[in-house]
Design a protein around this motif. Structure first.
Motif, short mmCIF file in Angstrom:
data_model
loop_
_atom_site.label_atom_id
_atom_site.label_comp_id
_atom_site.label_asym_id
_atom_site.label_seq_id
_atom_site.Cartn_x
_atom_site.Cartn_y
_atom_site.Cartn_z
N PHE A 121 -1.23 1.54 2.60
CA PHE A 121 -2.60 0.83 2.16
C PHE A 121 -3.42 0.49 1.53
O PHE A 121 -3.13 -1.08 0.99
N ASP A 122 -3.86 1.48 0.48
CA ASP A 122 -4.70 0.78 -0.88
C ASP A 122 -3.93 0.72 -1.79
O ASP A 122 -4.97 0.65 -3.20
N THR A 123 -2.94 0.85 -2.13
CA THR A 123 -2.68 1.52 -3.70
C THR A 123 -0.96 0.53 -4.02
O THR A 123 -0.09 0.91 -2.84
N GLY A 125 1.50 2.83 -3.18
CA GLY A 125 2.18 2.81 -1.71
C GLY A 125 2.87 2.42 -1.38
O GLY A 125 3.95 2.10 -0.52
N HIS A 126 2.67 1.15 -1.28
CA HIS A 126 3.41 0.09 -1.75
C HIS A 126 4.88 0.25 -1.84
O HIS A 126 5.59 -1.11 -1.45
N PRO A 133 8.67 4.18 1.58
CA PRO A 133 9.60 3.25 1.90
C PRO A 133 8.22 2.69 3.48
O PRO A 133 8.51 1.32 3.86
N CYS A 134 8.09 3.00 3.75
CA CYS A 134 7.03 2.64 4.98
C CYS A 134 6.14 1.96 3.94
O CYS A 134 5.49 0.09 4.62
N GLY A 135 5.84 0.84 2.98
CA GLY A 135 4.83 0.34 1.52
C GLY A 135 6.37 -0.51 1.94
O GLY A 135 5.73 -1.92 2.48
#
Ligand SMILES: O=C1O[C@H](COP(=O)(O)O)[C@@H](O)[C@H](O)[C@H]1O
Length: 264
Positions: free
Chosen positions: A222-224, A227-228, A231-233
């Motif tokens: 959510f914050d980096t 992280g986007h 796979p979840c991002g």
């Protein structure tokens, strides 16, 4: 450009389960009103136990708290290539946690497991499941890609979802609906998974994530920027406001992205 995903965080698993139940029943009722069926893709891992807590609660009898399992078609977001009775089988988890416990009067869903009889030929397993989806979706709706009414996903501690792992070339697949992997970083190595475009193609998508062991990966997602790309991002980036995350407070500790207690 779509809106952001919703991040819901609850103090207890029972609060989470109550809200997840409302979310699922809302998706169910909208789908049945739309086309008289509710097509859901479910994941394995920790999700079936939490989903069972949500769905096996006693109903108030109101329409917005009534499950109509006879209208459900349950598909699998991914499967580990092991026999159905193996402890790693996602089908076994969903069956034992949920399907076997649905009270008779609530009806029986139609279940479409990923057939593990081709254990030595994972490509064949993936093809067979794609054919199952083609029969259930394309033949009825002439679709280019199946559209589930609801996709329920988990998030691994490395940010994987379905059996789509960080950095995997499978994340670039844009054509096939169902893929196989023979060298999964998380055992067992052989797995079948929906492709990323299919995993993002739900009218609603719900992640269910619990426990402090997930807080670092949720912070990244959510914050980096990095992280986007996990796979979840990527699901967040591709499906936008169609995505809702149902978490407990332990899992979102340290996450800056705003979380709420709605929808209930
Ligand atoms: O291996 C898998 O892991 C993910 C995440 O599992 P969790 O136990 O960390 O919730 C799961 O969603 C997937 O279906 C499963 O095959």
């Amino acid at each position: 450009m779509g809106g952001p995903p919703s991040l819901y965080a609850y103090d207890s698993i029972s609060d989470l389960a109550r809200n997840l139940r409302a979310f699922v029943i809302d998706a169910q009722n909208q789908s049945i009103d739309r086309h008289d069926v509710f097509r859901v893709a479910v994941s394995g891992g920790s999700l079936p136990a939490t989903l069972a807590k949500a769905l096996l609660q006693e109903s108030t009898g109101a329409r917005d708290d009534t499950l109509q399992f006879s209208k459900w078609e349950i598909f699998f977001a991914d499967e580990r290539c092991v026999p159905f009775d193996h402890e790693e089988s996602n089908y076994r988890l969903v069956k034992e946690e949920l399907l076997d416990k649905i009270p008779e009067q609530e009806g029986k869903p139609r279940v479409f497991p990923i057939d593990t009889k081709y254990l030595d030929d994972v490509a064949e397993m993936a093809d067979q499941y794609e054919q199952t989806l083609v029969q259930q979706f394309a033949s009825r709706d002439s679709v280019r890609i199946p559209m589930f009414d609801l996709i329920l996903l988990g998030c691994g501690p490395d940010g994987h979802t379905c059996s789509l792992f960080p950095g995997s070339p499978l994340l670039r697949e844009t054509d096939a609906w169902v893929l196989y992997i023979e060298d999964s970083p998380k055992p067992p190595p052989k797995r079948i998974t929906l492709s990323l475009p299919v995993a993002c193609h739900g009218i609603k998508i719900g992640f269910v994530v619990t426990g402090g062991g997930k807080k670092e990966i949720l912070r990244q997602i959510f914050d980096t920027e990095e992280g986007h790309q996990l796979p979840c991002g990527l699901v967040n980036s591709l499906a936008h406001e169609r995505v809702a995350w149902f978490c407990d407070t332990a899992a979102v500790e340290g996450v800056q992205f705003p979380s709420r207690k709605s929808p209930l």
